[in-house]
Design an enzyme around this catalytic site. Structure first.
Site, short mmCIF file in Angstrom:
data_model
loop_
_atom_site.label_atom_id
_atom_site.label_comp_id
_atom_site.label_asym_id
_atom_site.label_seq_id
_atom_site.Cartn_x
_atom_site.Cartn_y
_atom_site.Cartn_z
N ASP A 13 0.81 -1.23 0.00
CA ASP A 13 0.00 0.00 0.00
C ASP A 13 0.84 1.27 0.00
OD1 ASP A 13 -2.28 -1.61 0.11
OD2 ASP A 13 -2.26 -1.63 2.30
N LYS A 16 1.92 2.16 -5.07
CA LYS A 16 2.47 1.59 -6.31
C LYS A 16 1.55 1.86 -7.50
CE LYS A 16 2.46 -2.41 -4.34
NZ LYS A 16 2.13 -2.03 -2.96
N ALA A 39 -3.91 -7.86 -3.62
CA ALA A 39 -3.46 -6.48 -3.88
C ALA A 39 -4.66 -5.56 -4.07
CB ALA A 39 -2.60 -6.46 -5.14
N GLY A 40 -4.44 -4.30 -3.80
CA GLY A 40 -5.45 -3.28 -4.08
C GLY A 40 -4.72 -2.02 -4.46
N HIS A 41 -4.77 -1.66 -5.73
CA HIS A 41 -4.04 -0.49 -6.21
C HIS A 41 -5.02 0.61 -6.61
CE1 HIS A 41 -0.20 -2.97 -7.25
NE2 HIS A 41 -0.60 -3.10 -6.01
N THR A 128 -5.70 -11.69 3.57
CA THR A 128 -6.82 -11.00 2.94
C THR A 128 -7.98 -11.99 2.69
OG1 THR A 128 -5.86 -11.44 0.78
CG2 THR A 128 -5.32 -9.33 1.78
N GLY A 300 -10.71 -3.22 3.42
CA GLY A 300 -11.31 -2.10 4.16
C GLY A 300 -10.81 -2.00 5.59
N ARG A 301 -9.86 -2.89 5.96
CA ARG A 301 -9.35 -2.85 7.33
C ARG A 301 -8.54 -1.58 7.57
NH1 ARG A 301 -6.13 -8.42 7.66
NH2 ARG A 301 -5.79 -7.90 5.47
N LEU A 330 3.84 12.54 1.24
CA LEU A 330 4.56 13.54 2.01
C LEU A 330 3.59 14.58 2.57
CD1 LEU A 330 7.52 14.31 2.77
CD2 LEU A 330 7.53 15.84 0.81
N ASP A 331 2.49 14.81 1.84
CA ASP A 331 1.47 15.78 2.28
C ASP A 331 0.85 15.40 3.63
OD1 ASP A 331 0.52 13.63 0.49
OD2 ASP A 331 -1.47 14.36 1.04
N ALA A 411 5.38 12.13 -4.09
CA ALA A 411 3.94 12.31 -4.25
C ALA A 411 3.41 13.17 -3.10
CB ALA A 411 3.25 10.95 -4.26
P1 GDP Z 1 -0.71 0.36 -3.54
O1 GDP Z 1 -1.31 -0.91 -3.07
O2 GDP Z 1 0.74 0.44 -3.28
O3 GDP Z 1 -1.04 0.69 -4.96
O4 GDP Z 1 -1.37 1.51 -2.64
P2 GDP Z 1 -2.94 1.67 -2.30
O5 GDP Z 1 -3.63 2.19 -3.49
O6 GDP Z 1 -3.46 0.43 -1.67
O7 GDP Z 1 -2.88 2.73 -1.13
C1 GDP Z 1 -2.31 3.99 -1.31
C2 GDP Z 1 -3.39 5.04 -1.01
O8 GDP Z 1 -2.77 6.30 -0.88
C3 GDP Z 1 -4.40 5.20 -2.13
O9 GDP Z 1 -5.64 5.54 -1.57
C4 GDP Z 1 -3.84 6.34 -2.97
O10 GDP Z 1 -4.84 7.06 -3.67
C5 GDP Z 1 -3.25 7.20 -1.88
N1 GDP Z 1 -2.08 8.00 -2.27
C6 GDP Z 1 -1.05 7.66 -3.09
N2 GDP Z 1 -0.11 8.63 -3.09
C7 GDP Z 1 -0.56 9.60 -2.24
C8 GDP Z 1 -0.01 10.84 -1.78
O11 GDP Z 1 1.07 11.25 -2.13
N3 GDP Z 1 -0.77 11.55 -0.90
C9 GDP Z 1 -1.98 11.12 -0.44
N4 GDP Z 1 -2.63 11.89 0.43
N5 GDP Z 1 -2.51 9.96 -0.85
C10 GDP Z 1 -1.81 9.20 -1.72
P1 IMO Z 2 -0.85 -4.15 -2.21
O1 IMO Z 2 -0.41 -4.64 -3.55
C1 IMO Z 2 -0.94 -4.60 2.10
C2 IMO Z 2 -0.94 -8.68 3.67
C3 IMO Z 2 -2.20 -9.13 4.39
C4 IMO Z 2 -1.60 -10.10 5.40
C5 IMO Z 2 -0.47 -10.76 4.60
C6 IMO Z 2 -0.82 -12.12 4.00
O2 IMO Z 2 -2.15 -3.44 -2.23
O3 IMO Z 2 0.25 -3.38 -1.58
P2 IMO Z 2 -2.33 -12.84 1.93
O4 IMO Z 2 -3.79 -12.64 1.66
O5 IMO Z 2 -1.43 -12.27 0.89
O6 IMO Z 2 -2.01 -14.27 2.22
O7 IMO Z 2 -2.06 -12.04 3.30
O8 IMO Z 2 -0.14 -9.85 3.57
N1 IMO Z 2 -1.15 -8.17 2.31
C7 IMO Z 2 -1.10 -6.87 1.99
N2 IMO Z 2 -0.95 -5.77 2.76
N3 IMO Z 2 -1.04 -4.47 0.77
C8 IMO Z 2 -1.15 -5.57 -0.01
O9 IMO Z 2 -1.12 -5.50 -1.37
C9 IMO Z 2 -1.23 -6.83 0.58
N4 IMO Z 2 -1.38 -8.09 0.12
C10 IMO Z 2 -1.31 -8.90 1.17
O10 IMO Z 2 -2.85 -8.06 5.01
O11 IMO Z 2 -1.01 -9.39 6.46
MG MG Z 3 -2.83 -1.59 -1.84
#
Ligand code: GDP
Ligand code: IMO
Ligand code: MG
Length: 432
Positions: A13, A16, A39-41, A128, A300-301, A330-331, A411
């Site tokens: 998270d 990426k 994953a959740g991007h 997850t 959603g955790r 950084l914000d 960012a």
């Molecule tokens: P990923 O799994 O690495 O792609 O990251 P996620 O999307 O799960 O979580 C990153 C969260 O931070 C998302 O809600 C993005 O929209 C948000 N985000 C990313 N870069 C920034 C930033 O520079 N500032 C803020 N405030 N939010 C950001």
């Molecule tokens: P992104 O790509 C954050 C964590 C789960 C748990 C551990 C094992 O969005 O960064 P799993 O279901 O993979 O067997 O769970 O890994 N986890 C993540 N935490 N971001 C993720 O993906 C994750 N994918 C798995 O919360 O602790």
């Molecule tokens: Mg994510």
């Protein structure tokens, strides 16, 4: 950037999705190499938010080829659900290609993921619940079901039978009951027609693109500290989210990788169980969670929040050979009077400069902090390095120096444009 890998440098998270989306503009191919819909991007473009779990972040550019590599585990329900949701928003998804060697997440993997966690009780991992671990287990015990098996019904039925035979006792033991192999096969075969046009030799596709001088972006999911080999085992995921997995998860040699972008938040978050030395339980942690909107994209955790752990970040840089850092959020730190960055750990009487080899040391590690001044200004409008307050620049410079890595992106908000691209070197490292 002919071959560029984007990886998470913390516990996932890190942002990426946003960085991949940004880099994808200049890429011809975007290829995912490990993980699944754990994953959740999140991508925010012109105020519109997209959340992707399985499909590569490059899908929003219809002219790019998007590849799901052999290293990824695919839940077909999620795959087609995500494609339909994208189509409803005007994104066709016809540019998607899927490796025939990728493994499929089966209904019994989901059941076993839940049951394993229940069985572990207070030692649970906090997965997850998407069946990721059990699917990789089957891959390595060689009873997995692969995408290409959809093309051969007879073999598919036999393989499902074998896989279920092995699970028979486990499923009964967990009071789940028995699954009918034919029913499982029928359900899977209902995806065959939709899957077929996407199936490809992903290794051939990506290598050919590189041979033609095209730019390939390898998109990692999760982060280095969740790595099955190098992360905080057993509180990890079941794949290798470090850059080396881009080679095995697509089928390219290491010589094809030119740059590795490590994405890291300017503080730290973690979802699920496991050690986290810099975790905060005070109002600063609450503020990080509120301002940063730290809630998991997939489950959603609420994410656990804490100060930046530079020992762990330097470890992640080493594991992935990160050439450039992308620092996000950084914000979120604006308004904090003092920032802390962990530069060493104390474990019992030992002071540790490096990420410890022994799991017990990390579980007992207490952070030793360096304090840096904060800033009060809202920085979301900043477009260039010089626009940032001096204290913010000093903080970034400190990270670059500590990790001995060039910072290329900062960012300052979730939006695509809310990113400062640094033209000159902050820290060491070559041109991108
Ligand atoms: P990923 O799994 O690495 O792609 O990251 P996620 O999307 O799960 O979580 C990153 C969260 O931070 C998302 O809600 C993005 O929209 C948000 N985000 C990313 N870069 C920034 C930033 O520079 N500032 C803020 N405030 N939010 C950001
Ligand atoms: P992104 O790509 C954050 C964590 C789960 C748990 C551990 C094992 O969005 O960064 P799993 O279901 O993979 O067997 O769970 O890994 N986890 C993540 N935490 N971001 C993720 O993906 C994750 N994918 C798995 O919360 O602790
Ligand atoms: Mg994510």
């Amino acid at each position: 950037m002919p071959g560029t890998v984007v990886v998470g440098a913390q516990w996932g998270d890190e942002g990426k999705g946003k960085i991949t989306d940004l880099l994808a503009e200049k890429a011809d191919v975007v290829a995912r190499f490990q993980g699944g819909n754990n994953a959740g991007h999140t991508i925010v473009r012109d105020g519109e938010e997209f959340k992707l779990h399985l499909i590569p972040s490059g899908i929003l550019y219809e002219a790019k080829t998007c590849v799901i590599g052999n290293g990824v585990v695919i839940d077909p329900h999620i795959l087609f659900g995500e494609l339909e949701a994208l189509r409803a928003r005007g994104i066709g998804g016809d540019n998607l290609r899927i490796s025939g060697n990728a493994h499929l997440i089966m209904p019994y993997h989901l059941l076993l993921d839940g049951a394993n966690e229940q069985q572990l009780g207070k030692f649970k991992i906090g997965t997850t619940g998407r069946g990721i671990g059990p699917c990789y287990v089957d891959k390595y015990t060689r009873i997995g079901i692969r995408v290409q098996d959809l093309l051969d019904e007879k073999i598919l039925r036999r393989k499902i039978k074998t896989a279920l035979q092995e699970k028979y006792f486990l499923l009964q033991r967990y009071d789940i009951g028995v699954l009918d192999p034919d029913q499982v096969a029928d359900e899977l075969l209902s995806f065959r027609e939709r899957m077929e046009p996407f199936i490809c030799d992903a290794s051939l596709l990506v290598n050919t693109a590189l041979d033609q001088g095209k730019h390939v972006l390898f998109e990692g999911v999760q982060g280095a500290l969740l790595d099955i080999d190098f992360g905080t085992y057993p509180f990890v995921t079941s794949s290798n989210p470090i850059s080396g997995a881009a080679c095995t998860g697509i089928g390219v040699g290491p010589t094809r990788i030119d740059h590795v972008i490590g994405v890291a938040k300017t503080y730290t978050t973690r979802v699920g169980e496991g050690p986290f030395p810099t975790e905060l339980f005070d109002e600063t942690g609450v503020a990080m969670c509120e301002v940063g909107q730290e809630f998991g994209t997939t489950t959603g955790r609420q994410r656990r929040c804490g100060w930046l752990d530079l020992v762990a970040l330097r470890y992640a840089v080493r594991l992935s050979g990160v050439t450039h850092l992308a620092l996000t959020k950084l914000d979120v730190l604006s308004g904090l009077p003092t920032l802390k960055a962990c530069t060493r750990y104390k474990a019992g009487r030992k002071v540790l400069d490096e990420f410890p080899l022994r799991q017990t040391d990390f579980h007992h590690a207490k952070p030793i902090y360096e304090e840096l001044p904060g800033w009060t200004e809202d920085i979301r409008e900043c477009e260039a390095w010089q626009d940032l307050p001096q204290a913010a620049r000093d903080y970034v410079q400190y990270i670059a120096e500590f990790t001995k890595t060039r910072v290329k992106f900062i960012a300052v908000g979730p939006g695509r444009d809310e990113t400062i691209v640094l033209p000159r070197s902050i820290g060491r490292g070559g041109a991108l």
